[in-house]
Write a protein that holds these residues in place. Structure first.
Motif, mmCIF file in Angstrom:
data_model
loop_
_atom_site.group_PDB
_atom_site.id
_atom_site.type_symbol
_atom_site.label_atom_id
_atom_site.label_comp_id
_atom_site.label_asym_id
_atom_site.label_seq_id
_atom_site.Cartn_x
_atom_site.Cartn_y
_atom_site.Cartn_z
ATOM 1 N N GLN B 361 -6.762 -22.660 -4.261
ATOM 2 C CA GLN B 361 -7.508 -23.711 -4.933
ATOM 3 C C GLN B 361 -8.643 -24.205 -4.040
ATOM 4 O O GLN B 361 -9.715 -24.509 -4.517
ATOM 5 C CB GLN B 361 -6.576 -24.895 -5.235
ATOM 6 N N ASP B 362 -8.366 -24.295 -2.774
ATOM 7 C CA ASP B 362 -9.317 -24.930 -1.871
ATOM 8 C C ASP B 362 -9.352 -24.195 -0.528
ATOM 9 O O ASP B 362 -8.616 -24.544 0.389
ATOM 10 C CB ASP B 362 -8.887 -26.392 -1.672
ATOM 11 N N PRO B 363 -10.195 -23.178 -0.412
ATOM 12 C CA PRO B 363 -10.217 -22.356 0.803
ATOM 13 C C PRO B 363 -10.589 -23.173 2.041
ATOM 14 O O PRO B 363 -10.300 -22.768 3.161
ATOM 15 C CB PRO B 363 -11.281 -21.305 0.513
ATOM 16 N N LYS B 364 -11.218 -24.303 1.823
ATOM 17 C CA LYS B 364 -11.672 -25.116 2.940
ATOM 18 C C LYS B 364 -10.501 -25.547 3.834
ATOM 19 O O LYS B 364 -10.654 -25.732 5.031
ATOM 20 C CB LYS B 364 -12.368 -26.357 2.385
ATOM 21 N N LEU B 365 -9.341 -25.706 3.197
ATOM 22 C CA LEU B 365 -8.184 -26.174 3.948
ATOM 23 C C LEU B 365 -7.827 -25.234 5.083
ATOM 24 O O LEU B 365 -7.311 -25.650 6.116
ATOM 25 C CB LEU B 365 -6.981 -26.308 3.014
ATOM 26 N N ALA B 366 -8.108 -23.950 4.869
ATOM 27 C CA ALA B 366 -7.802 -22.981 5.915
ATOM 28 C C ALA B 366 -8.618 -23.281 7.159
ATOM 29 O O ALA B 366 -8.178 -23.061 8.282
ATOM 30 C CB ALA B 366 -8.081 -21.575 5.419
ATOM 31 N N LEU B 367 -9.820 -23.815 6.936
ATOM 32 C CA LEU B 367 -10.687 -24.121 8.067
ATOM 33 C C LEU B 367 -10.059 -25.160 8.989
ATOM 34 O O LEU B 367 -10.099 -25.046 10.201
ATOM 35 C CB LEU B 367 -12.025 -24.660 7.563
ATOM 36 N N GLN B 368 -9.464 -26.182 8.360
ATOM 37 C CA GLN B 368 -8.857 -27.251 9.152
ATOM 38 C C GLN B 368 -7.791 -26.721 10.100
ATOM 39 O O GLN B 368 -7.574 -27.270 11.158
ATOM 40 C CB GLN B 368 -8.203 -28.276 8.227
ATOM 41 N N HIS B 369 -7.119 -25.692 9.654
ATOM 42 C CA HIS B 369 -5.982 -25.213 10.436
ATOM 43 C C HIS B 369 -6.255 -23.864 11.073
ATOM 44 O O HIS B 369 -5.329 -23.136 11.401
ATOM 45 C CB HIS B 369 -4.753 -25.127 9.545
ATOM 46 N N GLN B 370 -7.538 -23.560 11.250
ATOM 47 C CA GLN B 370 -7.833 -22.196 11.691
ATOM 48 C C GLN B 370 -7.174 -21.832 13.013
ATOM 49 O O GLN B 370 -6.685 -20.720 13.169
ATOM 50 C CB GLN B 370 -9.338 -21.969 11.744
ATOM 51 N N MET B 371 -7.157 -22.778 13.940
ATOM 52 C CA MET B 371 -6.593 -22.438 15.239
ATOM 53 C C MET B 371 -5.089 -22.169 15.141
ATOM 54 O O MET B 371 -4.560 -21.264 15.768
ATOM 55 C CB MET B 371 -6.869 -23.565 16.236
ATOM 56 N N THR B 372 -4.421 -22.975 14.325
ATOM 57 C CA THR B 372 -2.994 -22.746 14.128
ATOM 58 C C THR B 372 -2.768 -21.389 13.475
ATOM 59 O O THR B 372 -1.842 -20.658 13.839
ATOM 60 C CB THR B 372 -2.416 -23.839 13.200
ATOM 61 N N ILE B 373 -3.634 -21.080 12.551
ATOM 62 C CA ILE B 373 -3.479 -19.789 11.871
ATOM 63 C C ILE B 373 -3.631 -18.653 12.872
ATOM 64 O O ILE B 373 -2.868 -17.688 12.864
ATOM 65 C CB ILE B 373 -4.504 -19.673 10.725
ATOM 66 N N ILE B 374 -4.629 -18.787 13.746
ATOM 67 C CA ILE B 374 -4.840 -17.758 14.756
ATOM 68 C C ILE B 374 -3.590 -17.604 15.633
ATOM 69 O O ILE B 374 -3.152 -16.497 15.944
ATOM 70 C CB ILE B 374 -6.047 -18.108 15.648
ATOM 71 N N GLU B 375 -3.029 -18.766 15.988
ATOM 72 C CA GLU B 375 -1.824 -18.707 16.825
ATOM 73 C C GLU B 375 -0.680 -18.021 16.090
ATOM 74 O O GLU B 375 0.057 -17.217 16.651
ATOM 75 C CB GLU B 375 -1.404 -20.118 17.246
ATOM 76 N N CYS B 376 -0.545 -18.370 14.814
ATOM 77 C CA CYS B 376 0.529 -17.761 14.027
ATOM 78 C C CYS B 376 0.341 -16.252 13.907
ATOM 79 O O CYS B 376 1.292 -15.494 13.774
ATOM 80 C CB CYS B 376 0.569 -18.367 12.635
ATOM 81 N N LEU B 377 -0.917 -15.853 13.934
ATOM 82 C CA LEU B 377 -1.212 -14.432 13.799
ATOM 83 C C LEU B 377 -0.658 -13.653 14.988
ATOM 84 O O LEU B 377 -0.367 -12.467 14.893
ATOM 85 C CB LEU B 377 -2.735 -14.269 13.707
ATOM 86 N N ASP B 378 -0.545 -14.336 16.118
ATOM 87 C CA ASP B 378 -0.003 -13.672 17.300
ATOM 88 C C ASP B 378 1.431 -14.092 17.580
ATOM 89 O O ASP B 378 1.953 -13.892 18.671
ATOM 90 C CB ASP B 378 -0.869 -13.999 18.523
ATOM 91 N N HIS B 379 2.037 -14.699 16.603
ATOM 92 C CA HIS B 379 3.394 -15.221 16.787
ATOM 93 C C HIS B 379 4.383 -14.072 17.010
ATOM 94 O O HIS B 379 4.283 -13.036 16.374
ATOM 95 C CB HIS B 379 3.804 -16.028 15.548
ATOM 96 N N PRO B 380 5.316 -14.261 17.953
ATOM 97 C CA PRO B 380 6.277 -13.176 18.208
ATOM 98 C C PRO B 380 7.167 -12.874 16.996
ATOM 99 O O PRO B 380 7.671 -11.764 16.871
ATOM 100 C CB PRO B 380 7.119 -13.717 19.375
ATOM 101 N N ASP B 381 7.366 -13.852 16.139
ATOM 102 C CA ASP B 381 8.211 -13.603 14.976
ATOM 103 C C ASP B 381 7.390 -12.916 13.881
ATOM 104 O O ASP B 381 6.414 -13.467 13.372
ATOM 105 C CB ASP B 381 8.770 -14.936 14.459
ATOM 106 N N LEU B 382 7.806 -11.728 13.530
ATOM 107 C CA LEU B 382 7.044 -10.939 12.561
ATOM 108 C C LEU B 382 6.916 -11.638 11.213
ATOM 109 O O LEU B 382 5.934 -11.464 10.500
ATOM 110 C CB LEU B 382 7.708 -9.572 12.362
#
Lengths: 144, 1098
Positions: B361-382
């Motif tokens: 609905q609102d892609p902008k929200l991803a921007l707010q959490h971009q750093m967390t998303i990046i971290e999750c992308l490298d998260h040890p848990d698959l």
């Protein structure tokens, strides 16, 4: 929607299984082994929700016993995670300090309790005293 | 509490051997069940388990059948154990039913339990349970009633519901809440398995919803959730009730025992939030009712416990589903932040899931959490990683696609789960196809990785659509050549390396591409390609499907001369293959390699630059583009058919047709063999990706194609949009030490800001451009305009046509004759056929009867009554001559007498004009006096004939259209009389040929929602059966045969005035498989009926 509820021990032995969608008997053992292996392989600090094939699995460990619930993607994982705990609390209330052996020797009663809580893959009752009411009534009748 | 449990359970192993635990004390250690359990706990291998259980099963079997068993309950539990471990104990099923029937309380319950565990819902033994249930429902013992209701709400034979339904309904009024609650749950089960059986008790559901006991109300919510899912509109009026309930629950109005860890009835809250989300979706006024309670839910759920987060998650989902309210959205977004940033991994997971939902609905929200998303992308848990990729997939745009795809491919390399692989491979392929522009090489490389990683598990439509993209290519010839050349260049080294390691699907793609395009690479000798391909044939693990693709490719490449030896060898090897498909390919290869002329004709080189694939495939009857899942179904069907080597559809001689049709061995719709050299650009390229690709197109060409401005972005605006994207500055950098992550973030979240400038609820997804087409068949300003004008000019005045399709062309002649008494006459027309309305206007006949709305449009002078002055002799033949002049040249149906009385005779016929159907009503004054027609005022002399002419159209099709009319007139005596008549017209009279091109047909086909399929008999005379059948249909039903190719034909027709219906025919195993589609409901069904009739009558 909930697809199945399993109780397995750390050795991967099934202690209870209840399916809410039809799975052939012959395929159940393989599915359980698969799911359980997957859950057992996970570390404590890892997420309690895993993907398995086209559904999600929520698991929670109580000492040597794992309770594993298979759910569809639309279900709220965290609410199921807490449902598992509610279930254990109910068992604990009924058996007063439940153990794996209680479950094994009273498989029928555990099933009766579970049937009060989940039907057709939906949560139908979560109020502890109401869950136990029919079973305690039966117990009283048996005693008298 | 859980700590206690954990401690107890940890102590278990030591207890197991002692058998002194209170739980086990209930059973004697010598009991059979005790022995079994002990045996099970001591198992160390699968083999032991099998031995133990088999032994146990034998023992149970023996005991269970002895007549005086007292331990039946224990036997059942033992059987449950055996089944739980996967060993069937079917002999005990019947005893479970018996136990439920005869046992005492606990035994009965265990009997019911065993039944529900052993049997599935369709098991026939379940019928034997019905009587027991019936008896228990009537029991005075509440526990027994409870048990019966429990088992009924778990499983019950559908057909037997009526037997117990009254009893269950009765229980809804039971004083005990538990009985009422279980009765509601039983009704829910009935609703699930047979909704129509409980349709009459919907008001009782409402009563249950208002029950004073919260448990009964909760149970009824299951039914409501289900019903609202199916039809939200029907339950909007309940919204305030649900809101009130939620308000009370949240406000802590329920008894304490409904609390879970001090949170009031959390699962009930979740259920209510789901219902509200369904009700408020796309409905502003309904949504407004719930804003307050949602706000309250967000506020109340602040306690730091898992279950409150579960409620919050549902609440956030609800807020983002219903009509948006900005301050709620803001709060929900903040709430998601708490999730994602939580150190607890389960919450993080749920946060990502919520984010994945809301960014749609609102892609902008991803921007707010971009750093967390990046971290999750490298998260040890698959699992976290996987969920993050899911999120990224939703925010992919043309600018971040390369980075996101790269991340996905990285994950694919480490993932071991087949299901994940299949899913991700599909997503990568989807993204790669969606944004192929500018990244030619990237596209091919990505797809290569997809093919190698996805292996043979991936969905078969991925290689298909890849090849389709490749063959359709770009607008620019140069770009196109580059793309194909790049593909060839990347494949040759793969084949030179270790092709044995490549998946079969990839090999098939490679062989097809090399067969088609390897000539683009000038330094590559066909002989080398041939030998590389031949190597594939020799590999042990090549499947015969792959070999078939390879042989086909070789057929395209062989030129004779130097290559002859390789092809000769191969074709000889496989011409005796046991696999008939391979054998045929080998023969084709053999013949075509020896006959260059034939080969050039059958497989022209130009075919690879052919843009007309789609149109040709469509012309051949192939289904147009469909979303993958739909496509898959059809692919399976066509595969099953087309691989039949000597099926009916294939002439035994090697005609060019048979080869070209089967050029790609799985017979995909991309077959390139047909030698249409013309570049039919129209309607083809759109199948290419979205956004950027289209921006590359020539605006001029686009304008030429789109005659009617389409609602989709015009190319000019598309270009603007794109430049906007590229101009968008990346977000202002946040002070973050890790530059690498920062970089990744900027590449991942680029383009989101500009996209999100769309309204909050607006989907960020650009409208797919694939099906942009010229003119909609039913749209205004379409090609039908012309015909409409024609019809209106034929029947003047045109205004009558606009709102009234019933033009009265009433005529009376000999008006000069004087009569002392006049009778008046008016006419009314209406339809009687319940399912069909002959134009809405016709249903207002009453007003027409007495008001001048019925226009006297035109006067048609009837023939001189001289020769026919005797009314008795006024036969049909005579009436012929009364036909209006402009209709007399056209063929008309038999003039049928409708009705008559002493003064009037009515007859009618219908005339098919090109763009209308005219109903001609003959009113014959058979009396001796003149009658006065009321509207328009006029006189009708004795023995004269008045002719009424009405143009009819059909709004809702039926097999036969019935026109009902009333003629009112005044007798000379002054009394009003009326005469009713009805006239039946078959729907076929309204059918006209519909001339469209194959491309138009293809695009139209997609936009029509109503369809039907049926097999019709083929006409088998001397002609080719398909052509013969289509010709017969064309003749009988006035259809337009758009194109016939091979075994398939497409036909179009329209229902007057402008309701199109498309028909796709395929010869299939001696039948004509017909598939009709139309935007009009019922039209396909009615038409298929007439097709059937037409063919039967031959």
């Amino acid at each position: 929607m909930i697809k199945f509820v399993l109780m397995v021990n750390r050795q991967g032995q099934t202690r209870l299984s209840r399916y809410y969608h039809s799975v052939e008997l012959s395929r159940r053992a393989a599915l359980e082994a698969d799911v359980v292996r997957y859950c057992l392989s996970r570390k404590k600090d890892q997420c309690s929700f895993v993907e398995y094939k086209d559904f999600k699995v929520v698991y929670r460990q109580y000492a040597a016993l794992y309770i594993v619930v298979g759910i569809t993607d639309s279900e709220n994982e965290l609410s199921i995670y807490e449902l598992v705990h509610n279930f254990v609390e109910v068992l604990d209330k009924y058996f007063s300090r439940v153990s794996e052996l209680d479950i094994m020797f009273n498989l029928d009663r555990v099933h009766i309790i579970l049937d009060e809580m989940i039907q057709n893959g939906h949560i139908v009752e979560t109020n502890k005293s109401r869950i136990l009411a029919p079973l305690t009534a039966i117990d009283k009748m048996v005693e008298s | 509490m859980s700590d206690v449990v954990e401690k107890t359970l940890t102590a278990l192993p030591s207890l197991l051997s002692l058998d002194s635990h209170p739980g086990s004390a209930k059973l004697s250690s010598t009991s059979k069940l005790g022995n079994l359990i002990r045996g099970i706990t001591e198992l160390t291998s699968k083999h032991e388990e099998e031995k133990l259980i088999q032994h146990e099963l034998l023992a149970i079997k023996e005991q269970v059948s002895s007549p005086n068993t007292t331990m039946m309950k224990e036997l059942m539990v033992r059987s449950i154990y055996c089944e739980m471990l996967g060993y069937e104990a079917s002999f005990s099923y019947i005893h479970a039913i018996k136990l439920a029937q005869q046992g005492t309380v606990l035994e009965k319950r265990v009997g019911y339990l065993a039944v529900s565990l052993f049997l599935n819902e369709s098991h026939e033994l379940l019928l034997l349970l019905v009587n027991t249930v019936l008896k228990d429902l009537q029991s005075t013992n509440l526990i027994e009633v409870c048990m019966a209701l429990t088992v009924v709400s778990q499983m019950f034979p559908k057909d037997m519901i009526p037997a117990i339904l009254p009893l269950v309904e009765e229980k809804l009024n039971h004083p005990k809440e538990i009985i009422r609650r279980k009765a509601v749950l039983a009704l829910y089960k009935f609703y699930l398995i047979a909704p129509n059986q409980v349709q009459h008790i919907h008001n009782k559901f409402r009563k249950a919803l208002c029950d004073k006991d919260p448990g009964v109300m909760t149970a009824s919510l299951h039914i409501y959730l289900q019903m609202i899912q199916e039809n939200p509109d029907a339950y909007k009026d309940l919204t305030p009730s649900f809101v009130t309930i939620l308000k009370q629950v949240v406000g802590g109005k329920l008894p304490m025992d409904f609390n879970y860890h001090t949170v009031p009835a959390p699962w009930l809250q979740i259920q209510l939030l789901r219902i509200l989300a369904l009700l408020g979706k796309n409905d502003q006024s309904t949504s407004e009712v719930m804003y307050e309670v949602l706000d309250e839910s967000l506020r109340r759920a602040e306690m730091n416990h898992n279950i409150t987060y579960a409620i919050l998650y549902e609440c956030v989902k609800c807020i983002y589903t219903i009509h948006p309210k900005s301050d709620l959205l803001e709060k929900a977004a903040k709430c998601i932040g708490n999730f994602v940033l939580s150190p607890k991994i389960n919450l993080k997971y749920l946060g990502l899931k919520a984010l994945t939902y809301v960014v749609q609905q609102d892609p902008k929200l991803a921007l707010q959490h971009q750093m967390t998303i990046i971290e999750c992308l490298d998260h040890p848990d698959l699992i976290i990683k996987r969920e993050t990729l899911e999120l990224l997939f939703r925010i992919t745009n043309a600018q971040n696609v390369t980075v996101i795809v790269e991340k996905m491919l990285e994950f694919l390399c480490i993932s071991e789960d087949d299901h994940t692989t299949i899913d991700l491979v599909g997503k990568v392929a989807e993204l790669a196809e969606k944004y192929p522009l500018k990244y030619n090489e990237w596209f091919i490389e990505t797809m290569n990785t997809v093919f190698s990683l996805g292996g043979d598990m991936m969905q078969p439509d991925i290689p298909n659509s890849f090849l389709k993209l490749l063959s359709e290519g770009f607008d620019s010839v140069e770009e196109d050549r580059k793309l194909k050349l790049f593909a060839v260049n990347s494949y040759v080294p793969l084949l030179r390396g270790e092709p044995g390691k490549l998946p079969q699907r990839f090999l098939q793609v490679i062989s097809w591409v090399l067969g088609e395009y390897s000539h683009l690479r000038e330094d590559l000798e066909p002989a080398e390609v041939l030998s590389l391909l031949a190597k594939l044939l020799d590999m042990k693990n090549s499947s015969s499907e792959t070999k078939s693709w390879v042989l086909m490719a070789m057929t395209k490449l062989c030129k004779g001369g130097t290559d002859a030896s390789v092809t000769q060898e191969v074709s000889e090897t496989y011409s005796s293959s046991l696999d008939t498909v391979l054998r045929q390919r080998a023969h084709e290869l053999q013949y075509l390699s020896q006959d260059p002329e034939l080969r050039a004709r059958v497989l022209p080189r130009g075919s690879c630059g052919n843009f007309a694939f789609v149109s040709e495939a469509l012309a051949a009857g192939a289904a147009p583009y469909k979303p993958p899942h739909q496509r898959q179904e059809e692919l399976d069907q066509s595969k099953a058919l087309s691989l039949e080597p000597y099926g009916l559809s294939l002439p035994i001689s090697m005609s060019s047709c048979s080869i070209t049709d089967r050029q790609s061995p799985t017979l995909l719709s991309m077959s390139s063999g047909l030698s249409g050299d013309t570049l039919k650009l129209d309607g083809v390229k759109r199948v290419w990706g979205r956004e950027g690709y289209l921006a590359q197109r020539e605006p001029v060409e686009e304008a030429a194609q789109v005659e009617v401005p389409s609602p989709i972005q015009s190319p000019g605006r598309q270009g603007e949009g794109d430049s906007l994207h590229s101009q968008t500055p990346t977000q202002t950098p946040t002070p973050e030490p890790e530059q690498e992550k920062q970089q990744l973030a900027s590449s991942l979240f680029v383009g989101l800001a500009s996209q999100s400038s769309v309204s909050l609820m607006g989907k960020s997804e650009p409208t797919p451009q694939r099906f942009r087409r010229k003119a909609k068949g039913q749209g205004p300003g379409s090609s039908f305009n012309a015909s409409e004008q024609i019809s209106s000019s034929l029947i003047s005045p045109p205004s009558a046509v606009d709102n009234l399709l019933c033009n009265n062309l009433l005529d009376s002649n000999n008006a000069s004759e004087l009569a002392e008494q006049t009778s008046q006459l008016s006419q009314r027309l209406t339809t009687a056929n319940g399912t069909c309305h002959t134009e809405a206007e016709l249903t207002e006949p009453d007003t027409k009867g007495c008001n001048p709305a019925l226009r006297r449009d035109n006067c048609v002078v009837a023939a001189d009554p001289g020769p026919h002055d005797d009314p008795g002799r006024l036969t049909e033949v005579c009436l012929d001559s009364y036909l209006p002049a402009e209709l007399s040249g056209l063929s008309h149906s038999e003039i049928a007498p409708l009705c008559a009385n002493q003064s009037l005779n009515l007859s009618a016929c219908h005339v098919q004009k090109e763009d209308s159907l005219i109903l001609v009503v003959f009113i014959i004054n058979s009396s001796e006096s003149a009658i006065q027609q009321m509207l328009p005022a006029g006189e009708m002399t004795s023995h004269s004939v008045a002719v009424g002419q009405y143009s009819l159209t059909v709004k809702r099709p039926a097999v036969h259209v019935e026109v009902v009319g009333t003629v009112s007139y005044q007798l000379p005596a002054g009394t009003s009389q009326s005469l009713q008549f009805s006239y039946k017209v078959p729907l076929t009279s309204f059918i006209r040929p519909f001339v469209v091109s194959t491309e138009e047909y293809g695009t139209m086909w997609l936009s029509f929602s109503h369809d039907t399929k049926q097999n019709l008999t083929l006409i088998n005379d001397n002609q080719e059966p398909l052509t013969a059948t289509l010709n017969a249909l064309k003749k009988k039903l006035q259809l337009h045969v758009v194109e016939v190719i091979g075994m398939e034909g497409i036909v179009a027709c329209r229902l007057l005035q402008d309701l199109p219906c498309l028909m796709h025919c395929r010869v299939n195993a001696g039948w004509l498989a017909v598939w009709l589609r139309s935007p009009v409901p019922d039209l396909p069904d009615c038409l298929i009926y007439h097709c059937q009739r037409a063919l039967q009558s031959l």
